[in-house]
Design an enzyme around this catalytic site. Structure first.
Site, PDB file in Angstrom:
ATOM      1  N   GLU A  82      32.773  49.994  41.136  1.00 53.36           N
ATOM      2  CA  GLU A  82      34.143  49.657  41.529  1.00 53.36           C
ATOM      3  C   GLU A  82      35.076  50.857  41.512  1.00 53.36           C
ATOM      4  O   GLU A  82      35.845  51.040  42.437  1.00 53.36           O
ATOM      5  CB  GLU A  82      34.735  48.629  40.547  1.00 53.36           C
ATOM      6  CG  GLU A  82      34.283  47.215  40.752  1.00 53.36           C
ATOM      7  CD  GLU A  82      34.930  46.277  39.736  1.00 53.36           C
ATOM      8  OE1 GLU A  82      35.466  45.252  40.154  1.00 53.36           O
ATOM      9  OE2 GLU A  82      34.901  46.572  38.519  1.00 53.36           O
ATOM     10  N   HIS A 108       9.450  46.196  38.369  1.00 50.95           N
ATOM     11  CA  HIS A 108       9.157  45.458  39.599  1.00 50.95           C
ATOM     12  C   HIS A 108       9.958  45.990  40.777  1.00 50.95           C
ATOM     13  O   HIS A 108      10.221  45.263  41.730  1.00 50.95           O
ATOM     14  CB  HIS A 108       9.439  43.964  39.394  1.00 50.95           C
ATOM     15  CG  HIS A 108       8.606  43.366  38.303  1.00 50.95           C
ATOM     16  ND1 HIS A 108       7.241  43.238  38.409  1.00 50.95           N
ATOM     17  CD2 HIS A 108       8.937  42.910  37.072  1.00 50.95           C
ATOM     18  CE1 HIS A 108       6.770  42.697  37.287  1.00 50.95           C
ATOM     19  NE2 HIS A 108       7.790  42.504  36.456  1.00 50.95           N
ATOM     20  N   CYS A 110      47.121  40.161  48.856  1.00 52.36           N
ATOM     21  CA  CYS A 110      48.417  40.503  49.433  1.00 52.36           C
ATOM     22  C   CYS A 110      49.486  40.056  48.440  1.00 52.36           C
ATOM     23  O   CYS A 110      49.339  39.032  47.783  1.00 52.36           O
ATOM     24  CB  CYS A 110      48.717  39.839  50.773  1.00 52.36           C
ATOM     25  SG  CYS A 110      47.566  40.251  52.078  1.00 52.36           S
ATOM     26  N   ASN A 161      50.529  35.640  52.704  1.00 45.93           N
ATOM     27  CA  ASN A 161      49.306  35.913  51.940  1.00 45.93           C
ATOM     28  C   ASN A 161      48.370  34.741  52.196  1.00 45.93           C
ATOM     29  O   ASN A 161      48.765  33.600  52.013  1.00 45.93           O
ATOM     30  CB  ASN A 161      49.676  36.009  50.450  1.00 45.93           C
ATOM     31  CG  ASN A 161      48.466  35.963  49.538  1.00 45.93           C
ATOM     32  OD1 ASN A 161      47.387  36.393  49.924  1.00 45.93           O
ATOM     33  ND2 ASN A 161      48.645  35.445  48.341  1.00 45.93           N
ATOM     34  N   GLY A 162      47.156  35.024  52.660  1.00 41.20           N
ATOM     35  CA  GLY A 162      46.214  33.943  52.956  1.00 41.20           C
ATOM     36  C   GLY A 162      45.616  34.131  54.334  1.00 41.20           C
ATOM     37  O   GLY A 162      45.687  35.228  54.902  1.00 41.20           O
ATOM     38  N   LYS A 168      31.320  48.071  36.972  1.00 42.75           N
ATOM     39  CA  LYS A 168      32.478  48.914  36.650  1.00 42.75           C
ATOM     40  C   LYS A 168      32.318  50.289  37.297  1.00 42.75           C
ATOM     41  O   LYS A 168      33.262  50.835  37.847  1.00 42.75           O
ATOM     42  CB  LYS A 168      32.629  49.107  35.126  1.00 42.75           C
ATOM     43  CG  LYS A 168      33.122  47.936  34.331  1.00 42.75           C
ATOM     44  CD  LYS A 168      34.595  47.631  34.464  1.00 42.75           C
ATOM     45  CE  LYS A 168      34.871  46.743  35.627  1.00 42.75           C
ATOM     46  NZ  LYS A 168      34.708  45.309  35.494  1.00 42.75           N
ATOM     47  N   LYS A 211      42.791  42.779  43.174  1.00 44.69           N
ATOM     48  CA  LYS A 211      42.619  42.111  41.883  1.00 44.69           C
ATOM     49  C   LYS A 211      42.483  40.617  42.054  1.00 44.69           C
ATOM     50  O   LYS A 211      41.736  39.962  41.342  1.00 44.69           O
ATOM     51  CB  LYS A 211      43.846  42.427  41.020  1.00 44.69           C
ATOM     52  CG  LYS A 211      43.786  41.824  39.647  1.00 44.69           C
ATOM     53  CD  LYS A 211      43.585  42.889  38.625  1.00 44.69           C
ATOM     54  CE  LYS A 211      43.185  42.344  37.290  1.00 44.69           C
ATOM     55  NZ  LYS A 211      41.832  42.716  36.920  1.00 44.69           N
ATOM     56  N   GLU A 269      27.557  44.211  34.231  1.00 43.16           N
ATOM     57  CA  GLU A 269      28.991  44.517  34.177  1.00 43.16           C
ATOM     58  C   GLU A 269      29.221  46.034  34.142  1.00 43.16           C
ATOM     59  O   GLU A 269      30.134  46.544  34.787  1.00 43.16           O
ATOM     60  CB  GLU A 269      29.614  43.821  32.950  1.00 43.16           C
ATOM     61  CG  GLU A 269      31.080  44.091  32.698  1.00 43.16           C
ATOM     62  CD  GLU A 269      32.021  43.704  33.853  1.00 43.16           C
ATOM     63  OE1 GLU A 269      31.584  43.066  34.809  1.00 43.16           O
ATOM     64  OE2 GLU A 269      33.200  44.093  33.773  1.00 43.16           O
ATOM     65  N   TRP A 322      46.400  43.475  51.886  1.00 41.39           N
ATOM     66  CA  TRP A 322      44.954  43.718  51.801  1.00 41.39           C
ATOM     67  C   TRP A 322      44.394  43.101  53.067  1.00 41.39           C
ATOM     68  O   TRP A 322      44.380  41.888  53.224  1.00 41.39           O
ATOM     69  CB  TRP A 322      44.384  43.045  50.553  1.00 41.39           C
ATOM     70  CG  TRP A 322      42.946  43.354  50.296  1.00 41.39           C
ATOM     71  CD1 TRP A 322      42.442  44.406  49.576  1.00 41.39           C
ATOM     72  CD2 TRP A 322      41.802  42.584  50.714  1.00 41.39           C
ATOM     73  NE1 TRP A 322      41.072  44.343  49.542  1.00 41.39           N
ATOM     74  CE2 TRP A 322      40.653  43.243  50.239  1.00 41.39           C
ATOM     75  CE3 TRP A 322      41.644  41.427  51.472  1.00 41.39           C
ATOM     76  CZ2 TRP A 322      39.358  42.772  50.470  1.00 41.39           C
ATOM     77  CZ3 TRP A 322      40.364  40.952  51.707  1.00 41.39           C
ATOM     78  CH2 TRP A 322      39.239  41.623  51.209  1.00 41.39           C
ATOM     79  N   ARG A 363      47.409  43.561  44.117  1.00 37.98           N
ATOM     80  CA  ARG A 363      46.911  42.504  44.996  1.00 37.98           C
ATOM     81  C   ARG A 363      46.471  43.020  46.367  1.00 37.98           C
ATOM     82  O   ARG A 363      45.900  42.279  47.159  1.00 37.98           O
ATOM     83  CB  ARG A 363      48.007  41.442  45.210  1.00 37.98           C
ATOM     84  CG  ARG A 363      48.470  40.786  43.949  1.00 37.98           C
ATOM     85  CD  ARG A 363      49.535  39.766  44.256  1.00 37.98           C
ATOM     86  NE  ARG A 363      49.017  38.678  45.038  1.00 37.98           N
ATOM     87  CZ  ARG A 363      48.437  37.589  44.549  1.00 37.98           C
ATOM     88  NH1 ARG A 363      48.301  37.460  43.252  1.00 37.98           N
ATOM     89  NH2 ARG A 363      48.003  36.650  45.344  1.00 37.98           N
TER      90      ARG A 363
HETATM   91  C1  G6P Z   1      38.067  40.546  42.281  1.00 40.05           C
HETATM   92  C2  G6P Z   1      38.403  41.551  41.203  1.00 40.05           C
HETATM   93  C3  G6P Z   1      37.373  41.462  40.087  1.00 40.05           C
HETATM   94  C4  G6P Z   1      37.290  40.043  39.564  1.00 40.05           C
HETATM   95  C5  G6P Z   1      36.988  39.046  40.675  1.00 40.05           C
HETATM   96  C6  G6P Z   1      37.134  37.612  40.210  1.00 40.05           C
HETATM   97  O1  G6P Z   1      36.920  40.943  42.949  1.00 40.05           O
HETATM   98  O2  G6P Z   1      38.455  42.855  41.742  1.00 40.05           O
HETATM   99  O3  G6P Z   1      37.763  42.326  39.028  1.00 40.05           O
HETATM  100  O4  G6P Z   1      36.305  39.971  38.591  1.00 40.05           O
HETATM  101  O5  G6P Z   1      37.912  39.223  41.749  1.00 40.05           O
HETATM  102  O6  G6P Z   1      38.471  37.377  39.882  1.00 40.05           O
HETATM  103  P1  G6P Z   1      39.003  36.273  38.885  1.00 40.05           P
HETATM  104  O7  G6P Z   1      40.482  36.475  38.889  1.00 40.05           O
HETATM  105  O8  G6P Z   1      38.607  34.956  39.483  1.00 40.05           O
HETATM  106  O9  G6P Z   1      38.378  36.498  37.576  1.00 40.05           O
END
Ligand code: G6P
Length: 614
Positions: free
Chosen positions: A494, A510, A2, A100-101, A491, A609, A487, A74, A27
């Site tokens: 996501e 496996h 948020c 936010n929280g 990606k 994010k 990773e 969010w 956010r």
């Molecule tokens: C969220 C984001 C990811 C990120 C993760 C950890 O899920 O969408 O892209 O890797 O948080 O965030 P940080 O800011 O702790 O790296």
């Protein structure tokens, strides 16, 4: 998550709030709203959807006001709809609050307030908080800052809040605990925001609130900061090191693409002043004071979430191989709740782009309580994790706005590579000649990333077109390329919503091998020098089951490139640094697939994010 914005001054608040919310939309973006206070009238406009929907909804409203607060949400409690969107107002419509929280004891508070006659319109914990503040204010006839302060002594959980009182114009009250909040100080005007990005175009003078601090900003007065147990604090004003251009797309269609292309520069920035291959030294200022303790650590534990967890896994490979210190990698969310064995002989490394991820922050707190030394690898300067760790290093990647992390990942891996080299050199676990070779090679990486970016684009767009309509994908890698496979798969999930799995290449047999048929694209990251023959066998196993093979190989590869359906070549490097090159085509592949599928690349559904909730 948020995003919060607030403004009080002599300018129109609405455009400042809307622009600020757009900057903070990374956010959260399921609903947005604002409250404006003008001539004794408190107006609230809120809407399900993005900030653009809020702007459209407000087109016919009079948005004149020099004081206001805004929010982009969010959802945690209650679905994203117009009612649950913030700001929330008190029952007497006197107070408006954004949050936010999570207020964890909201259910108990809600019951008690309902007994007192409070009626709630939605399901959020935030609405309960504003009613609770109202109850205290009305019962005791308190000024808003005092009602907020007392309320916060009785709630549990995390919050960054900003509140206005219709009967007390010219004043905004803000507070934080475990969720970030920044105050910008202008010329007789104040800005409040979840991070500095909405503030930087107005002023560079900021105060980062600490946990359990309340800020009271008033027109014509200096800012006042108190703790929730009512001790006055001396405000600490900092100068922002952030330029407005860093927050714009700079000609790229999406922030994610811009950030992928920034990597040669951001990797170089992560190394700047820390590496001198000609003179044969590598140094991390953040390690200096604690080097003896870290080199003698019995164990290093790396805690992180999401993409940062993948960097952590690479940290394990790098530090164990080069510095020979045992490393364990933990999901921060697991570490914090499983009563881990941690003590003074341990070093905990917390990795976080935002520096605000709730689980990582809690893991840092736990590690500190247990006496471990905590080192932070963080991007956002001044963030909560950066401030809570004993020591640490910034990756200096600049603001990362695309929700899918790209340049922060390579920045983190660069930092971990530097750290492994510092520790290895100090411990004498690698030869001087190998050390020197690694330094030279690491310094070459930015230029090699540029080479990858220049050479693979067209090929990747073509491959993206070929696989964009598949519903699944498997990513395989061995050794240093296994975390890269994870990773790459993350990606793709996501931003394109294609289901993808990352696996160690040898583990495929496996389980995942059962999924392979002519409909399954298999992305093999096969740049390894060690275990190359084993990867050849893994590729053969895929081909035998008619899987489509897309291989990332080293330039001049002779074997796998002849077996694969599609080949992406990247320059050769020392094996520990391969991920810094091999991840780049995977970032681009996901990007192009997502664009072709019409997905919202920078703001993928359901994600945020900065995840400041558990
Ligand atoms: C969220 C984001 C990811 C990120 C993760 C950890 O899920 O969408 O892209 O890797 O948080 O965030 P940080 O800011 O702790 O790296």
């Amino acid at each position: 998550m948020c995003g919060i914005v607030g403004y009080i001054g002599s300018r129109e608040a609405w455009p400042i709030i809307i622009k600020g919310l757009q900057r903070l939309e990374y956010r959260g973006y399921d609903s947005a709203g604002a409250a404006l206070l003008h001539n004794g009238d408190l107006k609230v406009i809120k809407k399900k959807g993005k900030v653009a929907d809020l702007t459209a909804a407000a087109a016919s409203w009079d948005v004149t006001a020099q004081q206001g607060i805004g929010h982009t949400r969010w959802a945690t409690h209650g679905p994203p709809d117009d009612i649950n969107a913030h700001p929330h107002t008190s029952g007497n419509k006197r107070l408006a609050l954004v949050h936010n929280g999570i207020i964890e004891n909201y259910a108990l508070l809600k019951k008690a307030l309902q007994k007192e006659g409070h009626v709630f319109e939605g399901q959020t914990d935030t609405e309960v908080l504003v009613h609770f503040i109202e109850e205290l204010q009305v019962r005791e006839n308190l000024p808003i800052e005092e009602a907020v302060r007392i309320a916060l002594t009785r709630v549990t959980g995390a919050y960054a809040i900003v509140v206005m009182d219709r009967n007390d114009p010219g004043k905004i009250v803000a507070a934080r605990k475990a969720s970030p909040l920044v105050v910008g100080i202008g010329e007789d005007e104040f800005f409040l925001a979840s991070d500095a990005t909405p503030i930087v175009e107005h002023t560079k003078r900021v105060i980062y609130l600490n946990d359990e601090e309340i800020a009271i900003v008033r027109l014509g007065h200096e800012i006042e900061i108190r703790t929730i147990d009512n001790r006055m604090q001396t405000p600490f004003i900092q100068e922002l090191d952030l330029e407005i251009e860093q927050l714009e797309k700079g000609g790229y269609e999406h922030f994610m693409l811009k950030e992928i292309f920034e990597q040669p520069e951001t990797i170089a920035d992560a190394m700047r002043g820390r590496l001198e291959p000609g003179e044969g030294w590598v140094r991390l200022g953040g390690l200096d004071d604690y080097l003896a303790r870290i080199t003698q650590a019995k164990r290093i534990i790396i805690a992180a979430c999401g993409t940062s967890w993948h960097s952590a896994l690479l940290g394990e490979y790098l530090i164990e191989e080069l510095a020979r210190i045992p490393v364990e990698v933990e999901y921060a969310s697991e570490l914090r709740y499983r009563n881990p064995i941690l003590g003074e002989d341990d070093v905990v490394i917390a990795i976080s782009q935002s520096g605000e991820t709730a689980d990582t922050l809690a893991a840092v707190e736990l590690a500190r309580e247990k006496g471990a030394l905590v080192y932070g690898i963080v991007n956002v300067v001044g963030s909560s994790i950066a401030r809570l760790t004993h020591c640490g290093s910034y990756i200096h990647a600049g603001p990362e706005i695309g929700v899918a992390s790209t340049k922060a990942f390579t920045g983190q891996v660069t930092l971990l590579s530097l750290m492994a080299l510092v520790l290895a050199h100090k411990r004498g676990t690698i030869s001087e000649s190998y050390f020197r070779r690694l330094l030279i090679e690491l310094a070459e990486i930015p230029q090699k990333v540029s080479q990858v970016l220049e050479s693979v684009q067209a090929k990747i767009e073509y491959i993206a077109g070929e696989i964009k309509d598949r519903s699944n994908a498997i990513y395989l890698g061995r050794g240093y390329n296994f975390p890269v496979a994870l990773e790459g798969a993350l990606k793709l999930k996501e931003i394109s919503y294609i289901h993808a799995e990352g696996y160690p290449a040898a583990e495929m047999k496996h389980g995942p091998i059962a999924l392979i048929d002519e409909h399954m694209p298999v992305i093999v990251i096969a740049t390894n020098k060690s275990a190359y023959d084993k990867i050849v066998s893994n590729v053969q196993e895929v081909i035998a089951r008619k899987g489509m093979v897309i291989a990332v190989v080293e330039e001049g590869d002779q074997i796998i490139s002849k077996m694969a359906d599609y080949v992406i070549e990247i320059p050769a490097t020392e094996e520990p640094f391969t991920p810094l090159l091999s991840v780049v085509p995977l970032q681009l592949l996901s990007y192009h697939i997502a664009v072709m599928r019409g997905c919202d690349v920078d703001q993928p559904r359901n994600l945020a994010k900065s995840v400041t909730v558990e």
